[in-house]
Design an enzyme around this catalytic site. Structure first.
Site, PDB file in Angstrom:
ATOM      1  N   SER A 144      14.190   5.043  83.482  1.00 31.62           N
ATOM      2  CA  SER A 144      15.155   3.982  83.816  1.00 31.62           C
ATOM      3  C   SER A 144      14.593   3.021  84.865  1.00 31.62           C
ATOM      4  O   SER A 144      14.878   1.824  84.834  1.00 31.62           O
ATOM      5  CB  SER A 144      16.504   4.573  84.262  1.00 31.62           C
ATOM      6  OG  SER A 144      16.387   5.203  85.506  1.00 31.62           O
TER       7      SER A 144
ATOM      8  N   HIS B 168      10.794   6.970  95.437  1.00 33.57           N
ATOM      9  CA  HIS B 168      11.298   8.320  95.719  1.00 33.57           C
ATOM     10  C   HIS B 168      12.769   8.211  96.122  1.00 33.57           C
ATOM     11  O   HIS B 168      13.131   7.328  96.899  1.00 33.57           O
ATOM     12  CB  HIS B 168      10.472   8.963  96.838  1.00 33.57           C
ATOM     13  CG  HIS B 168      10.939  10.344  97.160  1.00 33.57           C
ATOM     14  ND1 HIS B 168      10.681  11.422  96.330  1.00 33.57           N
ATOM     15  CD2 HIS B 168      11.685  10.831  98.174  1.00 33.57           C
ATOM     16  CE1 HIS B 168      11.243  12.506  96.836  1.00 33.57           C
ATOM     17  NE2 HIS B 168      11.856  12.167  97.959  1.00 33.57           N
TER      18      HIS B 168
ATOM     19  N   GLU C  21      17.959   2.345  93.282  1.00 30.70           N
ATOM     20  CA  GLU C  21      16.531   2.329  92.912  1.00 30.70           C
ATOM     21  C   GLU C  21      16.232   1.163  91.969  1.00 30.70           C
ATOM     22  O   GLU C  21      15.202   0.497  92.088  1.00 30.70           O
ATOM     23  CB  GLU C  21      16.144   3.637  92.206  1.00 30.70           C
ATOM     24  CG  GLU C  21      16.183   4.859  93.100  1.00 30.70           C
ATOM     25  CD  GLU C  21      15.734   6.125  92.370  1.00 30.70           C
ATOM     26  OE1 GLU C  21      14.710   6.078  91.674  1.00 30.70           O
ATOM     27  OE2 GLU C  21      16.417   7.159  92.491  1.00 30.70           O
TER      28      GLU C  21
HETATM   29  C1  GRF Z   1      13.983   8.611  90.003  1.00 30.61           C
HETATM   30  O1  GRF Z   1      15.047   9.125  90.755  1.00 30.61           O
HETATM   31  C2  GRF Z   1      12.766   8.406  90.875  1.00 30.61           C
HETATM   32  O2  GRF Z   1      13.087   8.038  92.186  1.00 30.61           O
HETATM   33  C3  GRF Z   1      12.130   9.767  90.889  1.00 30.61           C
HETATM   34  O3  GRF Z   1      12.323  10.262  89.597  1.00 30.61           O
HETATM   35  C4  GRF Z   1      13.456   9.638  89.006  1.00 30.61           C
HETATM   36  C5  GRF Z   1      12.968   9.004  87.740  1.00 30.61           C
HETATM   37  O4  GRF Z   1      14.018   8.464  86.958  1.00 30.61           O
HETATM   38  N1  GRF Z   1      10.754   9.663  91.310  1.00 30.61           N
HETATM   39  P1  GRF Z   1      13.679   7.451  85.781  1.00 30.61           P
HETATM   40  O5  GRF Z   1      12.699   8.172  84.856  1.00 30.61           O
HETATM   41  O6  GRF Z   1      13.097   6.226  86.370  1.00 30.61           O
HETATM   42  O7  GRF Z   1      14.981   7.213  85.094  1.00 30.61           O
END
Ligand code: GRF
Length: 220
Positions: free
Chosen positions: A15, A111, A176
């Site tokens: 995502s 992260h 994020e």
């Molecule tokens: C996210 O929470 C990122 O911060 C962590 O792993 C997760 C990945 O989610 N490193 P996606 O694959 O981007 O949906």
């Protein structure tokens, strides 16, 4: 200025990769996605990238004798696509010092905590256990130690009464998706540089509001 060529590394859902790709499609964004690489061929994110017509590469780490052999293949895939900047987006492999050094200050990671607090896995569970009231997410340049390196941008997210790991993860994830494109924009446009292991932003920022969260209620 030519757009920075970005390679995105994923292992699963992707995502954050989607948020980056969508941001890079907006007018004037200083970067373009040139390849999406996954160490898992069945990663959902890889299918999404393929559907969008983006070049994708699956490199199954289990097919390689050791980390270095896997990373040599990964490095080659990035060179093949003339990648200038790597964005790790839910990429679940630790990288050795050799790879990290080759891409020093040219590889970002996201992260889901306010680093240096809560590096590693199970972040949201540990945040809830500790009774932390403000958590968030961090985009940083990668160094050898897990979830460490110069911090480019952070978003603060309130922990709410009754939060579960799931509800908190969802709230942080939506932050994020805003933060990573912002951080990529700053780095790709050359507004951020690393000095003495600290990322320095050369542009103008208005002073952000402080985020105050009182310890209101006990959690479920
Ligand atoms: C996210 O929470 C990122 O911060 C962590 O792993 C997760 C990945 O989610 N490193 P996606 O694959 O981007 O949906």
């Amino acid at each position: 200025m030519p757009k920075k060529r970005v390679g995105i590394l994923i292992s699963g859902r992707g995502s954050n990769m989607q948020a980056l790709v969508k941001a890079m499609a907006t007018t004037g964004f200083p970067a373009e996605p040139v390849v999406v690489v996954s160490n898992r061929s069945e990663a959902e994110g890889l299918a999404w990238a393929k559907e969008r017509g983006l070049p994708t590469v699956a490199i199954d780490h289990r097919a390689y004798a050791n980390r270095m052999a896997f990373e040599a293949r990964l490095h080659q895939a990035l060179l093949d696509h003339h990648v200038e900047l790597i964005c790790n987006a839910g990429f679940m492999r630790m990288l050795t010092g050799g790879f990290v050094e080759r891409w020093k200050d040219r590889q970002l990671n996201i992260h889901p905590s306010l680093l240096p607090s809560f590096p590693g896995l199970d972040t949201h569970r540990r945040v809830l256990e500790q009774g932390v009231l403000i958590t968030g997410c961090t985009v940083h340049f990668i160094r050898t130690e897990m979830d460490s390196g110069p911090i480019v941008a952070q978003a603060a997210v309130a922990v709410m009464p009754g939060d579960t790991e799931h509800s908190l993860a969802a709230r942080v994830l939506s932050a994020e998706h805003k933060l990573y494109p912002l951080a990529l924009r700053l780095v790709a446009s050359g507004q951020v540089r690393v000095e003495n292991e600290t990322a320095i932003f050369a542009g103008n920022l208005h002073e952000p509001m402080p985020m105050l969260v009182p310890a209101v209620n006990s959690r479920a």
